[in-house]
Write an enzyme that holds these catalytic residues in place. Sequence first.
Site, PDB file in Angstrom:
ATOM      1  N   HIS A  19      39.484  45.611  34.973  1.00  0.00           N
ATOM      2  CA  HIS A  19      39.728  44.205  34.633  1.00  0.00           C
ATOM      3  C   HIS A  19      38.987  43.797  33.356  1.00  0.00           C
ATOM      4  O   HIS A  19      39.274  42.731  32.814  1.00  0.00           O
ATOM      5  CB  HIS A  19      39.281  43.323  35.808  1.00  0.00           C
ATOM      6  CG  HIS A  19      40.170  42.153  36.085  1.00  0.00           C
ATOM      7  ND1 HIS A  19      41.485  42.057  35.678  1.00  0.00           N
ATOM      8  CD2 HIS A  19      39.921  40.984  36.750  1.00  0.00           C
ATOM      9  CE1 HIS A  19      41.997  40.910  36.081  1.00  0.00           C
ATOM     10  NE2 HIS A  19      41.067  40.235  36.722  1.00  0.00           N
ATOM     11  N   ASN A  66      39.141  33.843  36.005  1.00  0.00           N
ATOM     12  CA  ASN A  66      40.005  32.753  36.449  1.00  0.00           C
ATOM     13  C   ASN A  66      39.786  31.458  35.675  1.00  0.00           C
ATOM     14  O   ASN A  66      40.601  30.546  35.771  1.00  0.00           O
ATOM     15  CB  ASN A  66      39.785  32.475  37.931  1.00  0.00           C
ATOM     16  CG  ASN A  66      40.132  33.661  38.791  1.00  0.00           C
ATOM     17  OD1 ASN A  66      40.585  34.687  38.288  1.00  0.00           O
ATOM     18  ND2 ASN A  66      39.931  33.526  40.075  1.00  0.00           N
ATOM     19  N   ASP A  91      43.985  43.419  30.509  1.00  0.00           N
ATOM     20  CA  ASP A  91      44.450  44.507  31.361  1.00  0.00           C
ATOM     21  C   ASP A  91      45.795  44.126  31.965  1.00  0.00           C
ATOM     22  O   ASP A  91      46.072  42.950  32.176  1.00  0.00           O
ATOM     23  CB  ASP A  91      43.428  44.772  32.470  1.00  0.00           C
ATOM     24  CG  ASP A  91      43.179  43.526  33.297  1.00  0.00           C
ATOM     25  OD1 ASP A  91      42.584  42.573  32.750  1.00  0.00           O
ATOM     26  OD2 ASP A  91      43.621  43.478  34.459  1.00  0.00           O
ATOM     27  N   ASN A 112      45.353  36.053  36.609  1.00  0.00           N
ATOM     28  CA  ASN A 112      44.703  34.739  36.695  1.00  0.00           C
ATOM     29  C   ASN A 112      44.061  34.298  35.384  1.00  0.00           C
ATOM     30  O   ASN A 112      43.955  33.099  35.119  1.00  0.00           O
ATOM     31  CB  ASN A 112      43.674  34.733  37.824  1.00  0.00           C
ATOM     32  CG  ASN A 112      44.346  34.757  39.176  1.00  0.00           C
ATOM     33  OD1 ASN A 112      45.436  34.207  39.352  1.00  0.00           O
ATOM     34  ND2 ASN A 112      43.718  35.415  40.135  1.00  0.00           N
TER      35      ASN A 112
END
Length: 193
Positions: A19, A66, A91, A112
């Site tokens: 991530h 997020n 990613d 997100n």
Amino acid sequence: MWLVVGLGNPGPKYEDTRHNLGFMVETALRDRARAPAAKTKFGGETTDAELCGQRIVFLRPMEYMNLSGQSVGRMAGFWKIPPERVLVVHDELDVPFARLKLASGGGPGGHNGLKSLISHLGTKDFPRVRAGVGRPPPGRDPADYLLSRFSSDERKQLPAFVDLAADAVEAVVELGITAAMNRFNGRALGPVE
């Protein structure tokens, strides 16, 4: 002027995870530009330098994935950078590992960080370099997969893949998104020794 954003999560817990691939590419670009040390501003780590004949503001949002859009929105607003000049590297589960897919817009696709950016920029029309991490094996939770570190085989290819993604960002800045898409979309990483 461009705002180049690498997405990821702050802190050692998330270093070198799938991530955080956007952070890795953003770091490679800062190094190429020989940018001065980053400062903390607008909820992110930022610095600026010239790359490909353009002034680039680099940003690594530090408010967790997020909430990335908060930092990006503040930075773009301060510098009056329009969304078409906000280039985001992130990613991507839906692209195989070590492949790229560039786009000039689109939905968040379940990411997100992108969802937050779309909310804070007020548009989904900003260029992206989607760096493939591939899907997890059947039965494995995608969120856990993204927050895990690369396999030993993937780690061998990772430096070359990060360089390829950084090349793609430079191509967008230098040639525009359409020419960069023609050059990089679907391009596979060559063999790595």
